[in-house]
Design an enzyme around this catalytic site. Structure first.
Site, PDB file in Angstrom:
ATOM      1  N   HIS A 132       0.815  -1.155   0.070  1.00 49.90           N
ATOM      2  CA  HIS A 132       0.026   0.114  -0.105  1.00 49.90           C
ATOM      3  C   HIS A 132       0.903   1.183   0.024  1.00 49.90           C
ATOM      4  O   HIS A 132       0.576   2.071  -0.768  1.00 49.90           O
ATOM      5  CB  HIS A 132      -0.846  -0.006   1.075  1.00 49.90           C
ATOM      6  CG  HIS A 132      -1.991   1.221   1.438  1.00 49.90           C
ATOM      7  ND1 HIS A 132      -3.028   1.364   0.787  1.00 49.90           N
ATOM      8  CD2 HIS A 132      -1.519   2.477   2.128  1.00 49.90           C
ATOM      9  CE1 HIS A 132      -3.661   2.625   1.001  1.00 49.90           C
ATOM     10  NE2 HIS A 132      -2.975   2.923   1.801  1.00 49.90           N
ATOM     11  N   GLU A 133       1.797   1.376   0.952  1.00 44.34           N
ATOM     12  CA  GLU A 133       2.752   2.524   1.102  1.00 44.34           C
ATOM     13  C   GLU A 133       3.581   2.613  -0.281  1.00 44.34           C
ATOM     14  O   GLU A 133       3.824   3.658  -0.837  1.00 44.34           O
ATOM     15  CB  GLU A 133       3.604   2.481   2.321  1.00 44.34           C
ATOM     16  CG  GLU A 133       2.724   2.468   3.602  1.00 44.34           C
ATOM     17  CD  GLU A 133       1.714   3.653   3.713  1.00 44.34           C
ATOM     18  OE1 GLU A 133       1.789   4.661   3.119  1.00 44.34           O
ATOM     19  OE2 GLU A 133       0.659   3.526   4.223  1.00 44.34           O
TER      20      GLU A 133
END
Length: 176
Positions: A132-133
């Site tokens: 996600h990051e």
């Protein structure tokens, strides 16, 4: 533009037995070689006594200034409770279209919620948060697709419900 590599840097205690799966999954999803190394910073400098948490904004800037190098992406791994001023806590954060992000395993463990320890669940959550990051560093914003890894996660159950993959739209936007 696809980076030449992704580097995961562990700051503090991190289960090395989980690394092969984490590295393999991130490389599979992103199509980018993943390296792992250990780093050191005094996280105590980022502790906020009023909140009894660690300042995610300041840690992210530290990683950007001193650990993100070259054309690759860097994700720093921590085991401390992170916050940013507008949120009670965060699992991680990254610079949009940037070179780095941070992720903490602190709130990803079942034990935090009074449940039985489960390394498999912890590893899956950690992988999803790292991907996600990384998505943010590839220019992706939060997605409304309920199973896309780029969907925002307010609760750990939100992480459990999404996949570790980008939806078709995010994959196209992120140029993977």
């Amino acid at each position: 533009m696809k980076p030449d590599s992704i580097t995961l840097i562990s700051f503090g205690s991190f289960e090395k037995k989980l690394l092969p799966e984490i590295v393999d999954d991130i490389a599979r999803v992103t199509g980018v070689p993943v390296l792992y190394k250990e780093g050191f910073i005094d996280v105590g400098e980022y502790f906020c006594p009023e909140r009894k948490q660690y300042d995610g904004n300041r840690l992210l800037h530290e990683i950007e200034s001193n650990f993100a190098t070259g054309t690759g992406k860097t994700i720093a791994l921590f085991n401390v409770d992170l916050f940013i001023p507008i949120l009670t806590f965060i699992y991680g954060q990254a610079f949009l279209n940037g070179r780095c992000g941070i992720v903490s395993g602190y709130r990803l463990r079942n034990e935090k919620y009074g449940l039985t320890a489960d390394d498999k669940v912890f590893t899956e959550r950690l992988i999803k948060e790292i991907i996600h990051e990384l998505g943010h560093t590839f220019g992706l914003k939060h997605c409304l697709n309920p199973v896309c890894v780029m969907r925002s996660s307010t609760y750990v159950e939100d992480i459990d419900q999404k996949s570790s993959a980008f939806c078709g739209t995010c994959r196209e936007i992120g140029s993977f």
